[in-house]
Enzyme design. Structure first.
Site, mmCIF file in Angstrom:
data_model
loop_
_atom_site.group_PDB
_atom_site.id
_atom_site.type_symbol
_atom_site.label_atom_id
_atom_site.label_comp_id
_atom_site.label_asym_id
_atom_site.label_seq_id
_atom_site.Cartn_x
_atom_site.Cartn_y
_atom_site.Cartn_z
ATOM 1 N N ASP A 20 41.675 14.337 80.641
ATOM 2 C CA ASP A 20 42.746 14.080 81.620
ATOM 3 C C ASP A 20 44.017 13.561 80.944
ATOM 4 O O ASP A 20 43.944 12.939 79.887
ATOM 5 C CB ASP A 20 42.227 13.048 82.642
ATOM 6 C CG ASP A 20 43.067 13.037 83.905
ATOM 7 O OD1 ASP A 20 43.906 13.947 84.095
ATOM 8 O OD2 ASP A 20 42.891 12.105 84.713
ATOM 9 N N GLY A 21 45.130 13.809 81.593
ATOM 10 C CA GLY A 21 46.403 13.259 81.124
ATOM 11 C C GLY A 21 47.354 14.276 80.518
ATOM 12 O O GLY A 21 48.392 13.897 79.974
ATOM 13 N N ARG A 24 50.861 14.150 82.359
ATOM 14 C CA ARG A 24 51.638 12.953 82.016
ATOM 15 C C ARG A 24 52.134 13.008 80.566
ATOM 16 O O ARG A 24 53.237 12.562 80.260
ATOM 17 C CB ARG A 24 50.794 11.688 82.253
ATOM 18 C CG ARG A 24 50.788 11.267 83.727
ATOM 19 C CD ARG A 24 49.670 10.304 84.009
ATOM 20 N NE ARG A 24 48.377 10.998 83.980
ATOM 21 C CZ ARG A 24 47.213 10.380 83.815
ATOM 22 N NH1 ARG A 24 47.183 9.073 83.642
ATOM 23 N NH2 ARG A 24 46.093 11.072 83.837
ATOM 24 N N HIS A 37 49.461 21.152 79.393
ATOM 25 C CA HIS A 37 48.206 21.909 79.477
ATOM 26 C C HIS A 37 47.997 22.743 78.215
ATOM 27 O O HIS A 37 46.879 22.876 77.722
ATOM 28 C CB HIS A 37 48.200 22.811 80.711
ATOM 29 C CG HIS A 37 48.126 22.033 81.987
ATOM 30 N ND1 HIS A 37 47.157 21.083 82.208
ATOM 31 C CD2 HIS A 37 48.898 22.040 83.105
ATOM 32 C CE1 HIS A 37 47.337 20.539 83.411
ATOM 33 N NE2 HIS A 37 48.388 21.101 83.972
ATOM 34 N N ASN A 68 41.105 21.222 92.190
ATOM 35 C CA ASN A 68 42.366 21.541 91.511
ATOM 36 C C ASN A 68 43.130 22.694 92.177
ATOM 37 O O ASN A 68 44.317 22.895 91.898
ATOM 38 C CB ASN A 68 42.146 21.881 90.025
ATOM 39 C CG ASN A 68 41.795 20.686 89.158
ATOM 40 O OD1 ASN A 68 41.070 20.790 88.176
ATOM 41 N ND2 ASN A 68 42.307 19.507 89.509
ATOM 42 N N GLU A 203 26.179 6.872 79.974
ATOM 43 C CA GLU A 203 27.078 5.809 79.551
ATOM 44 C C GLU A 203 28.497 6.360 79.712
ATOM 45 O O GLU A 203 28.773 7.489 79.312
ATOM 46 C CB GLU A 203 26.819 5.440 78.077
ATOM 47 C CG GLU A 203 25.433 4.873 77.839
ATOM 48 C CD GLU A 203 25.194 3.559 78.573
ATOM 49 O OE1 GLU A 203 26.154 2.772 78.734
ATOM 50 O OE2 GLU A 203 24.040 3.329 79.000
#
Ligand code: IPE
Ligand code: MG
Length: 236
Positions: A20-21, A24, A37, A68, A203
């Site tokens: 993700d990100g 931004r 992207h 999405n 985890e």
């Protein structure tokens, strides 16, 4: 150089990543989101080869979710185009590394060109014996569970014969082990409908690093954190 087993006293069998990100990353540079992207998909290729140096047999990436589709049409079609290009330009490289590609999600609903790019990647690498790389395209965890439930009902299974193992064999991930380590980049601490069944005892590792900036040192930090966790699976 230390071997992976010396470097980490334990390694996960299955690592899943929510990269993700990207948007931004681009916005912070005053660039269009699509550039983020593009940087993200190239980083995925880099990280695949890096993880491939470790004895980690299963790696799964969240590519495009069933949610999405709510993004602007230009971003959705741009993403699909990037994947087609990626397959055209880099599939051979992945194949040469003996990596076996699997698609997780619903092929239906995706543009035909993308479906054939995905099918081509899976077919070309079918007999490869190295790392198992799963890409989730048009994937949603709830959609996956509903799809399994529908197939089970249609199979006429008796309620008393349904157990977790049988249920899991109807999921898209049939035959794969549960996720040991889930990594999410981009400073969001949520699962976003990703492998909700398969991460029940995973985890989790969250990092503020935006996906296009996530590098070797960051994956090593995640693996180190994992090796220090005490997994009890509900026991003591
Ligand atoms: C992740 O990056 C890639 C996909 C979901 C396809 P984002 O597009 O979610 O980037 P941000 O969260 O807007 O920065
Ligand atoms: Mg995001």
């Amino acid at each position: 150089m230390k071997s992976a087993t010396q470097k980490f006293n334990t390694l996960p069998t299955h690592v899943a990543v929510v990269p993700d990100g990207n948007g931004r990353w681009a916005e912070r540079r005053g660039l269009p989101r699509m550039m983020g992207h593009r940087a993200g998909i190239l980083n995925m290729l880099k990280m695949i080869s890096y993880i491939n140096e470790y004895p980690i047999p299963y790696v799964t990436f969240y590519g495009f979710s069933t949610e999405n589709w709510t993004r602007p049409e230009t971003e959705v079609s741009g993403l699909f185009g990037l994947v087609e290009n990626f397959v055209a330009e880099h599939l051979e490289e992945i194949h040469e590394k003996n990596i076996k590609i699997r698609h997780i999600g619903r092929l239906q609903g995706l543009p035909e060109v993308l479906q054939s790019a995905i099918n081509k990647s899976v077919a070309l690498t079918e007999n490869n014996t190295g790392m198992k790389l799963s890409i989730c395209w048009n994937y949603g965890g709830r959609a996956e569970i509903i799809s399994a439930a529908k197939q089970l009902i249609a199979s006429g299974i008796k309620p008393e014969n349904l157990d977790e193992k049988t249920f899991a064999s109807y999921l898209y991930t049939t035959g794969m082990p549960d996720v040991d380590l889930l990594i999410r980049t981009g400073d969001e601490t949520r699962l976003s409908n990703f492998l909700i069944w398969q991460t029940a005892y995973s985890e989790y590792y969250f990092t503020k690093v935006l996906w296009p900036d996530f590098g070797k040192k960051d994956i090593d930090l995640a693996l180190t954190a994992y090796s220090r966790r005490n997994r009890r699976f509900g026991g003591v």
